[in-house]
Write a protein that holds these residues in place. Structure first.
Motif, short mmCIF file in Angstrom:
data_model
loop_
_atom_site.label_atom_id
_atom_site.label_comp_id
_atom_site.label_asym_id
_atom_site.label_seq_id
_atom_site.Cartn_x
_atom_site.Cartn_y
_atom_site.Cartn_z
N SER A 1 0.73 -1.06 -0.04
CA SER A 1 -0.01 0.14 0.07
C SER A 1 0.90 1.19 0.00
CB SER A 1 -0.92 -0.19 1.21
OG SER A 1 0.05 0.21 2.67
N GLU B 1 0.45 3.76 1.70
CA GLU B 1 0.64 4.21 3.19
C GLU B 1 1.86 3.48 3.76
OE1 GLU B 1 -2.35 3.03 1.93
OE2 GLU B 1 -3.75 4.46 2.46
N TYR B 2 2.03 2.09 3.62
CA TYR B 2 3.11 1.23 3.88
C TYR B 2 4.62 1.74 3.38
CZ TYR B 2 6.05 -2.59 4.98
OH TYR B 2 7.26 -3.41 5.46
N SER C 1 -0.36 7.36 -7.37
CA SER C 1 -1.12 6.64 -6.49
C SER C 1 -2.49 6.59 -6.51
CB SER C 1 -0.84 6.96 -4.99
OG SER C 1 -0.96 8.01 -4.75
#
Length: 62
Positions: free
Chosen positions: A7, A9-10, A40
């Motif tokens: 992701s 976020e990760y 993204s």
């Protein structure tokens, strides 16, 4: 070799953690944030929030 998608976020959190350990708190230009947002599919505001959260977490962990 098998790669698995992660992701955004990760990816951001991992990048901030790595660069903070090596070089200090990373800086992101407006152009870089725009590029990340475009690639993204998220808004620039969302990317800025993810960066802010990741940086805040990294500074609290030290």
């Amino acid at each position: 070799m098998h790669l698995r998608p992660v992701s955004i976020e990760y990816a951001i959190e991992s990048y901030v953690e790595f660069t903070s350990d090596m070089f200090g708190t990373p800086q992101f230009s407006d152009e870089r944030i725009q590029d990340i947002a475009k690639k993204s599919g998220k808004s620039e505001a969302e990317i800025r929030e993810l960066l802010t959260r990741a940086i805040r977490k990294q500074t609290q962990d030290k």
